[in-house]
Design a protein around this motif. Structure first.
Motif, PDB file in Angstrom:
ATOM      1  N   LYS A 141       0.829  -1.205   0.000  1.00  0.00           N
ATOM      2  CA  LYS A 141       0.000   0.000   0.000  1.00  0.00           C
ATOM      3  C   LYS A 141       0.864   1.256   0.000  1.00  0.00           C
ATOM      4  CE  LYS A 141      -3.841   2.169   2.440  1.00  0.00           C
ATOM      5  NZ  LYS A 141      -4.784   2.056   3.598  1.00  0.00           N
ATOM      6  N   LYS A 142       1.933   1.231   0.802  1.00  0.00           N
ATOM      7  CA  LYS A 142       2.830   2.389   0.835  1.00  0.00           C
ATOM      8  C   LYS A 142       3.525   2.579  -0.513  1.00  0.00           C
ATOM      9  CE  LYS A 142       3.846   2.356   5.790  1.00  0.00           C
ATOM     10  NZ  LYS A 142       4.907   2.222   6.828  1.00  0.00           N
ATOM     11  N   GLU A 143       3.958   1.482  -1.115  1.00  0.00           N
ATOM     12  CA  GLU A 143       4.600   1.584  -2.424  1.00  0.00           C
ATOM     13  C   GLU A 143       3.622   2.105  -3.476  1.00  0.00           C
ATOM     14  OE1 GLU A 143       6.070  -2.296  -3.171  1.00  0.00           O
ATOM     15  OE2 GLU A 143       7.795  -2.120  -1.804  1.00  0.00           O
ATOM     16  N   GLU A 144       2.374   1.640  -3.405  1.00  0.00           N
ATOM     17  CA  GLU A 144       1.376   2.113  -4.362  1.00  0.00           C
ATOM     18  C   GLU A 144       1.108   3.601  -4.178  1.00  0.00           C
ATOM     19  OE1 GLU A 144      -3.256   1.098  -5.656  1.00  0.00           O
ATOM     20  OE2 GLU A 144      -2.241  -0.076  -4.108  1.00  0.00           O
ATOM     21  N   GLN A 145       1.018   4.038  -2.919  1.00  0.00           N
ATOM     22  CA  GLN A 145       0.808   5.462  -2.661  1.00  0.00           C
ATOM     23  C   GLN A 145       1.981   6.292  -3.168  1.00  0.00           C
ATOM     24  OE1 GLN A 145       0.147   5.527   1.556  1.00  0.00           O
ATOM     25  NE2 GLN A 145      -2.026   5.042   1.389  1.00  0.00           N
ATOM     26  N   LYS A 146       3.190   5.770  -3.005  1.00  0.00           N
ATOM     27  CA  LYS A 146       4.376   6.492  -3.482  1.00  0.00           C
ATOM     28  C   LYS A 146       4.373   6.587  -5.008  1.00  0.00           C
ATOM     29  CE  LYS A 146       9.415   6.588  -3.100  1.00  0.00           C
ATOM     30  NZ  LYS A 146       9.607   6.845  -4.532  1.00  0.00           N
ATOM     31  N   LEU A 147       4.016   5.497  -5.680  1.00  0.00           N
ATOM     32  CA  LEU A 147       3.952   5.517  -7.141  1.00  0.00           C
ATOM     33  C   LEU A 147       2.911   6.512  -7.631  1.00  0.00           C
ATOM     34  CD1 LEU A 147       4.199   1.692  -7.931  1.00  0.00           C
ATOM     35  CD2 LEU A 147       5.928   3.432  -8.385  1.00  0.00           C
ATOM     36  N   GLU A 148       1.757   6.510  -6.968  1.00  0.00           N
ATOM     37  CA  GLU A 148       0.708   7.461  -7.378  1.00  0.00           C
ATOM     38  C   GLU A 148       1.158   8.906  -7.144  1.00  0.00           C
ATOM     39  OE1 GLU A 148      -2.663   6.236  -5.146  1.00  0.00           O
ATOM     40  OE2 GLU A 148      -3.163   4.551  -6.476  1.00  0.00           O
ATOM     41  N   GLY A 149       1.872   9.137  -6.017  1.00  0.00           N
ATOM     42  CA  GLY A 149       2.381  10.485  -5.763  1.00  0.00           C
ATOM     43  C   GLY A 149       3.408  10.907  -6.815  1.00  0.00           C
TER      44      GLY A 149
END
Length: 250
Positions: A141-149
């Motif tokens: 989830k953190k990696e996905e949020q970072k990619l989206e950011g």
């Protein structure tokens, strides 16, 4: 009155002497009952111990044969005298269970203990797997949020850099932020072909979009979103930028 149950029902007056006599008789009966129960349980053991504690005499045929062969009282058995001195003790079975019952109880107890240990081990493994799954989901989830950011930053940078070069339409609709008024106006004039392209765009994952867009920014504008810098040319970028991924800038 002895030997006959006295009538001492509540409400009926009874002389004190009769009451005391009755109580003594009851205590005597209880004492006799306990003694009788004790003798019944221990009489066999006492008789056996008495017999076992008596040494064999010459009247015993087995003992007489041993003496004829040279055996002396208190001497160890065997040709070299290294055998046993005392008789093999008796192991008297006092319970009502059959032969092998104790072994079966022991085996069942060991199986129960092994099953319990196995359940504890399985529960521990399940808890460890659950903890690993939770950490994996949290990390994902953190990696996905970072990619989206990173993708949103790339889209804003792309919009700004394209406008600086007087580019009025993005190469792909998702190259610019979705909240851009120009994009919203363009979406109102989309034809059926553009609708089909939008469906295909939705099939592109966030990591793929980020890779495509950052490659466009680096190739078209010599810009790196992780450095936050626009380089003069490709040589300048290759010399000063650590790489084209987020991991290269950690």
């Amino acid at each position: 009155m002895t030997g006959r149950r006295q009538d001492i029902r509540p409400g009926i007056p009874v002389p004190r002497s009769i009451k005391e006599s009755y109580q003594k008789e009851e205590k005597h009966k209880e004492s006799n009952l306990k003694n009788r129960q004790k003798s019944l349980k221990e009489v066999e053991k006492e008789r056996r111990d008495t017999v076992m504690n008596v040494a064999l005499s010459n009247e015993n045929k087995g003992f007489a044969l041993l003496q004829k062969m040279g055996y002396k009282k208190g001497q160890a058995l065997g040709k070299k005298g290294d055998g046993i001195v005392e008789p093999i003790p008796l192991n008297i079975k006092t319970g009502r269970s059959g032969i092998g019952h104790e072994e079966m109880k022991k085996r069942k107890a060991e199986e129960t203990l092994e099953n319990y240990r196995r359940k504890i081990q399985m529960r521990k493994q399940a808890e460890e797997r659950a903890a690993d799954d939770f950490r994996f989901r949290l990390r994902s989830k953190k990696e996905e949020q970072k990619l989206e950011g990173d993708l949103r930053r790339s889209q804003r940078a792309c919009l700004q850099l394209d406008e600086q070069k007087a580019i009025t339409c993005p190469r792909e609709a998702w190259y610019w932020p979705a909240t851009n008024p120009k994009e919203e106006a363009a979406e109102t004039d989309e034809d059926e072909d553009e609708d089909e392209d939008e469906v295909k765009e939705d099939e592109i994952s966030t990591p793929e979009k980020l890779h495509i867009l950052t490659s466009y920014l680096r190739g078209e504008h010599f810009y790196c979103i992780w450095c936050g810098t626009s380089y003069q040319d490709e040589d300048d970028m290759c010399s000063n930028c650590p790489g084209d991924t987020s991991e290269d800038h950690d």
